[in-house]
Design a protein around this motif. Sequence first.
Motif, PDB file in Angstrom:
ATOM      1  N   HIS A 183       0.678  -1.129  -0.106  1.00  0.00           N
ATOM      2  CA  HIS A 183       0.002   0.081   0.064  1.00  0.00           C
ATOM      3  C   HIS A 183       0.835   1.271   0.030  1.00  0.00           C
ATOM      4  CE1 HIS A 183      -2.925  -2.840   1.208  1.00  0.00           C
ATOM      5  NE2 HIS A 183      -3.688  -2.064   0.805  1.00  0.00           N
ATOM      6  N   LEU A 184       2.147   1.239   0.542  1.00  0.00           N
ATOM      7  CA  LEU A 184       2.896   2.494   0.516  1.00  0.00           C
ATOM      8  C   LEU A 184       3.307   3.116  -0.945  1.00  0.00           C
ATOM      9  CD1 LEU A 184       4.125   4.641   2.292  1.00  0.00           C
ATOM     10  CD2 LEU A 184       6.118   3.274   2.487  1.00  0.00           C
ATOM     11  N   PRO A 185       3.707   1.966  -1.795  1.00  0.00           N
ATOM     12  CA  PRO A 185       4.002   2.496  -2.976  1.00  0.00           C
ATOM     13  C   PRO A 185       2.789   2.837  -3.800  1.00  0.00           C
ATOM     14  CG  PRO A 185       5.025   0.324  -2.794  1.00  0.00           C
ATOM     15  CD  PRO A 185       3.955   0.682  -1.565  1.00  0.00           C
ATOM     16  N   LEU A 186       1.587   2.159  -3.718  1.00  0.00           N
ATOM     17  CA  LEU A 186       0.403   2.760  -4.171  1.00  0.00           C
ATOM     18  C   LEU A 186      -0.142   4.088  -3.506  1.00  0.00           C
ATOM     19  CD1 LEU A 186      -1.687  -0.612  -4.466  1.00  0.00           C
ATOM     20  CD2 LEU A 186      -0.763   0.463  -6.216  1.00  0.00           C
ATOM     21  N   ALA A 187       0.046   4.222  -2.368  1.00  0.00           N
ATOM     22  CA  ALA A 187      -0.072   5.588  -1.953  1.00  0.00           C
ATOM     23  C   ALA A 187       0.746   6.608  -2.329  1.00  0.00           C
ATOM     24  CB  ALA A 187      -0.221   5.674  -0.217  1.00  0.00           C
ATOM     25  N   LEU A 188       1.888   6.237  -2.611  1.00  0.00           N
ATOM     26  CA  LEU A 188       2.745   7.317  -3.179  1.00  0.00           C
ATOM     27  C   LEU A 188       2.449   7.627  -4.602  1.00  0.00           C
ATOM     28  CD1 LEU A 188       6.108   6.235  -1.747  1.00  0.00           C
ATOM     29  CD2 LEU A 188       5.061   8.078  -0.993  1.00  0.00           C
ATOM     30  N   TYR A 189       2.129   6.648  -5.384  1.00  0.00           N
ATOM     31  CA  TYR A 189       1.883   6.710  -6.839  1.00  0.00           C
ATOM     32  C   TYR A 189       0.399   7.705  -6.850  1.00  0.00           C
ATOM     33  CZ  TYR A 189       0.229   5.486 -11.459  1.00  0.00           C
ATOM     34  OH  TYR A 189      -0.234   5.746 -12.850  1.00  0.00           O
ATOM     35  N   LEU A 190      -0.526   7.304  -5.876  1.00  0.00           N
ATOM     36  CA  LEU A 190      -1.783   8.195  -6.063  1.00  0.00           C
ATOM     37  C   LEU A 190      -1.433   9.470  -5.623  1.00  0.00           C
ATOM     38  CD1 LEU A 190      -4.644   7.934  -6.051  1.00  0.00           C
ATOM     39  CD2 LEU A 190      -4.880   7.503  -3.709  1.00  0.00           C
ATOM     40  N   LEU A 191      -0.538   9.571  -4.900  1.00  0.00           N
ATOM     41  CA  LEU A 191      -0.439  11.414  -4.246  1.00  0.00           C
ATOM     42  C   LEU A 191       0.432  11.909  -5.885  1.00  0.00           C
ATOM     43  CD1 LEU A 191      -0.053  13.466  -2.205  1.00  0.00           C
ATOM     44  CD2 LEU A 191       2.140  12.454  -1.651  1.00  0.00           C
ATOM     45  N   PHE A 192       1.161  11.177  -6.287  1.00  0.00           N
ATOM     46  CA  PHE A 192       1.893  11.779  -7.345  1.00  0.00           C
ATOM     47  C   PHE A 192       0.784  12.068  -8.474  1.00  0.00           C
ATOM     48  CE2 PHE A 192       3.917  10.884 -11.661  1.00  0.00           C
ATOM     49  CZ  PHE A 192       4.812  12.074 -11.608  1.00  0.00           C
TER      50      PHE A 192
END
Length: 207
Positions: A12-21
């Motif tokens: 979930h952390l990479p997905l959250a960073l990608y979503l933020l980007f």
Amino acid sequence: MTQTISRIARLHLPLALYLLFTLIPFYWMLVFALRPPGNTSLVPWPITFEHFDTVWNGVGFGLFFQNSLIIGIGTLVTVTIFALMGGYALARFRFKGQRVFLLALLCTQFIPGAMMLIPLFVIFKNTGLLNSLTGLVIADTAFQLPLALILMSGFVRNVPVELEEAAMVDGCTRLRAFFAVTLPQLRPALVAVGSFAFIGAWNNFLF
């Protein structure tokens, strides 16, 4: 427990960073749209709708939006009606040259729209349809209809012909059997074909 947290963090952390980007450009657009003129803060406060009023009424965007909506809905209705009739004929009847006709429909998708600008301009000028919404609806319909026919014929083939035959045995005409039996089964097809036609017409800024 620790392994579960670690697995969730890795996923979930990479997905959250990608979503933020991904959301940053949308947030930036929202900030520019809602903050007052001269305000350079990163938070749109106080919120103002002055920019929307300027675009909608000041530069005529309301008229542009209305024209696009008329063209899109007109193309949607026209393409859906003709695709329904033509797709049913292609799926239920056999005629000489049917495969060649289907191949020709498919080949039309390889023709760039820009190649047709000059011929269409001449045709619409001679028929009095130049610079009119009706002309744009006709042009968009001509370009959206081949794919719509192919899609609709495939949907009709998925509806068992035995259902129509059973309705005709019970006394229905072919037309009545179509409206009573086949058409209700084609509601997802109508939505799909209509959506493709509307989006195609809406995005066709070149014409």
